[in-house]
Structures are given as C-alpha cells and as structure tokens.
Scaffold this active site. Structure first.
Site, PDB file in Angstrom:
ATOM      1  N   GLU A  51       0.822  -1.209   0.000  1.00 52.67           N
ATOM      2  CA  GLU A  51       0.000   0.000   0.000  1.00 52.67           C
ATOM      3  C   GLU A  51       0.856   1.259   0.000  1.00 52.67           C
ATOM      4  O   GLU A  51       0.541   2.236  -0.684  1.00 52.67           O
ATOM      5  CB  GLU A  51      -0.954   0.001   1.194  1.00 52.67           C
ATOM      6  CG  GLU A  51      -2.036  -1.066   1.127  1.00 52.67           C
ATOM      7  CD  GLU A  51      -2.934  -0.924  -0.095  1.00 52.67           C
ATOM      8  OE1 GLU A  51      -3.021   0.174  -0.664  1.00 52.67           O
ATOM      9  OE2 GLU A  51      -3.551  -1.930  -0.478  1.00 52.67           O
ATOM     10  N   CYS A 206     -14.300   1.956 -14.267  1.00 49.94           N
ATOM     11  CA  CYS A 206     -14.743   3.335 -14.020  1.00 49.94           C
ATOM     12  C   CYS A 206     -13.516   4.235 -13.952  1.00 49.94           C
ATOM     13  O   CYS A 206     -13.236   4.893 -12.961  1.00 49.94           O
ATOM     14  CB  CYS A 206     -15.538   3.396 -12.718  1.00 49.94           C
ATOM     15  SG  CYS A 206     -16.428   4.952 -12.464  1.00 49.94           S
ATOM     16  N   CYS A 213     -18.577   2.384 -19.424  1.00 47.74           N
ATOM     17  CA  CYS A 213     -19.917   2.156 -18.897  1.00 47.74           C
ATOM     18  C   CYS A 213     -20.613   0.984 -19.591  1.00 47.74           C
ATOM     19  O   CYS A 213     -21.459   0.314 -18.999  1.00 47.74           O
ATOM     20  CB  CYS A 213     -20.761   3.422 -19.034  1.00 47.74           C
ATOM     21  SG  CYS A 213     -20.043   4.868 -18.201  1.00 47.74           S
ATOM     22  N   CYS A 216     -19.775  -2.010 -17.624  1.00 47.64           N
ATOM     23  CA  CYS A 216     -19.757  -1.859 -16.162  1.00 47.64           C
ATOM     24  C   CYS A 216     -20.882  -2.653 -15.504  1.00 47.64           C
ATOM     25  O   CYS A 216     -22.047  -2.549 -15.906  1.00 47.64           O
ATOM     26  CB  CYS A 216     -19.904  -0.386 -15.791  1.00 47.64           C
ATOM     27  SG  CYS A 216     -19.893  -0.121 -14.003  1.00 47.64           S
ATOM     28  N   CYS A 222     -26.156   3.425 -11.671  1.00 45.73           N
ATOM     29  CA  CYS A 222     -25.243   4.559 -11.675  1.00 45.73           C
ATOM     30  C   CYS A 222     -25.855   5.806 -12.295  1.00 45.73           C
ATOM     31  O   CYS A 222     -26.420   5.755 -13.391  1.00 45.73           O
ATOM     32  CB  CYS A 222     -23.982   4.181 -12.444  1.00 45.73           C
ATOM     33  SG  CYS A 222     -22.749   5.495 -12.513  1.00 45.73           S
TER      34      CYS A 222
END
Length: 303
Positions: A51, A206, A213, A216, A222
């Site tokens: 991370e 996204c 889209c 998606c 959405c």
DNA sequence: CAGCCGTGGCA
DNA sequence: TTGCCAAGGCT
C-alpha cells in the site's frame, strides 16, 4: 445534499444489497490475480508495504519492486535492521523517496513497539509514519477483513459517479467516507470484499478519463452511466520540470547510482542553477534522505 | 487546506 | 508530443 440546491445530476446511491449483488460477481470474474500481494499467504506487513509503494505510484510499477523488497526484507525487523542506503536503492525510481524512509521508520516501530505485529485497528495504524486514512483502512480491510470504508482516488470517483457526478473533489472528505461506508453490507467479510471491488472497479472500468460504462456491472445503478467525462484536468496539476522536486530527483538519482561518496563538484553538475541546487541539497539533508561523510562528500544515509 | 513531495505509463 | 494521472500523506 446540503442546504444549497442540489445539482440536477445528483442521484441517490444504491443500497448495499443491490450494489453487492452486481459488484461481487463481477469482481470474482474479473479482478487482477497477478498482483503479487494478492497471493495467498501474504502477511499483514506485506500488505502494508504494497500500500505504501502504491501511494501515487501505479501498481504495475510497484509490483516488481515489492517482489524484490519482500524477498530481501520479509519482516518489519528485517527492514528495520537494513542500512537506509540499501532501502533507498531498492526503492529505486518509484518516486517520493520519503515514503521509503517512513516505511523503514514504520518497520522500526512495529518491530519494537508492537512485537513485530502490524496493528489491525485503523486508528492505531494511522499513528504510524506515512500511514494516513487510506492506507490504514486498506491494511485493516484487505488483510484483517475489517468492515471499514477504504477511500482512495478510485473509490472517490466511483462513488461520485454512482451519485451522478462526473468526478470527485480534490481531497477525501468526511462526506466521502460516509458515502463509501453507506455502501457496505453489515457482514464484515462481505463488506471487505465490496471495498476491494469498488477500488478494482475504479481501476479497471470506471476509469478517470475513459470510463467503460458499456461493460460496467453497476451501470444500471449509476447516475453517471453513459455520460461524457468533461475535458481538461479534473483538478489543478503541479509542474515538475524545472522545479525543486526536479532538482531533488536529480540529486537522489546521482547518489543512488553512485558507488561511494560523491564530491560536491559532481552534485553541481546535475543542475545549472546553484541557488536551487543548494536549497535542494539542504532540504534532502534535513529530511534524512542524504548525508555527508567526514570529508564533506555526499552519500545516501548509512542508517 | 492548498501546496508540496518523484517518476513514468499512456492516450 | 504533451500533459493527465497515478491504491496519498504531511504541513
């Protein structure tokens, strides 16, 4: 929300159940399995390292560094004992080398004050150097399976678009955290999977400039689906060429690649503006990124 | 809180 | 080619 007129693009966020129902099957089928820190058996420390390396650095660039790093220093105690010069060289050209310094400080604290065990509580993790709200949540959720919002740039963008906006604001706000939390189911293991999946969706589908889209899994839920992303930068961007950061980068690159201590004359050769160079070198010394030997030559810090 | 802190992939 | 954008954190 709020007292002002809501933009006409605002839309209610989906329920946790609706979101999970679409998102989790997609994640199971499409998530990136090649990221090395996703391999079974990765330790909490390994997740934390991944991370930190991924802060503002693309995961594809962090992955090979993580492999070598974890092979060389598998535990916090291993990294704590390493010469800082080695740590900075292994960090290589990932950028923002202060992250490497803080990661080693982190290792020393975990090794000495936590018995080598990475904390599972986000609040406790946030006390560690270089670990902010996002990274603390990521370790708590991705490794320990906590139920907690994990809000990075991907999740901010996904949540904003679900709500009908084209993009998120410049920084993570309380509202962002609350919105992301409102999407999580009650069950902690499932909530943790939703958090991973939201990030993955932002990274793979996204996307900032070219959202897909059409493919998606949550387009039906959405508020932004099918709309065009406004042209131009979503926020103010910083210059690099010719700036102080550029000078610092050149000095660090020189010292990383040097065999031994470097004379000032060689430092002077990396940048024409003496004032800028002096300033950058002074900063780097203050921050502990470089040091000087008894002869006044420059080198990466031995400890 | 706006600005600063590196570097490189990619459209 | 140029510039957006990266699994952010700190002051």
């Amino acid at each position: 929300m709020g007292g002002m007129l809501a933009a006409d693009t605002d839309q209610a966020l989906p329920s946790p159940a609706d979101l999970s129902g679409r998102l989790l099957p997609w994640f199971d089928a499409h998530h990136r399995t090649e990221l090395p820190w996703r391999r079974p058996g990765t330790t909490a420390w390994g997740v934390l390292v991944s991370e930190v390396m991924s802060q503002q650095t693309q995961v594809a660039r962090a992955a090979p560094v993580w492999e070598a790093w974890m092979a060389r220093w598998p535990t916090p105690a291993d990294l704590a004992a390493a010469p800082t010069a080695d740590v900075l060289r292994e960090w290589g050209r990932m950028g923002y080398p202060r992250r490497a310094l803080r990661l080693q400080e982190c290792a020393r604290i975990v090794a000495t004050e936590h018995g080598g065990v990475v904390p599972a509580d986000p609040a406790e993790l946030e006390k560690l150097p270089g670990i902010g709200v996002y990274t603390a949540a990521a370790v708590a959720v991705f490794h320990y399976g906590r139920r907690h919002a994990v809000v990075d740039t991907n999740v901010r963008r996904v949540v904003a678009r679900l709500g009908g906006q084209s993009d998120a604001g410049t920084a993570t706000t309380k509202a962002d955290l609350a919105a992301a939390e409102s999407l999580l189911p009650e069950d902690a293991p499932t909530a943790a999977r939703v958090s991973v999946a939201l990030m993955e969706l932002g990274a793979l589908v996204c996307k900032a400039r070219a959202p897909e889209c059409g493919t998606c899994p949550v387009s039906g839920l959405c508020g932004f689906s099918g709309q065009e992303v406004p042209a131009g930068p979503s926020r103010k961007r910083q210059k690099y060429k010719g700036t102080n950061r550029h000078v610092r980068g050149e000095v660090m690159a020189l010292l990383r690649d040097a065999e031994g201590p470097v004379e000032r004359a060689r430092i002077d050769a990396v940048w024409p503006d003496r004032r800028m160079l002096d300033e950058a070198v002074a900063q780097l010394i203050t921050e502990g990124l470089i040091g000087t030997d008894e002869a006044g030559r420059f080198e990466l810090p031995s400890r």
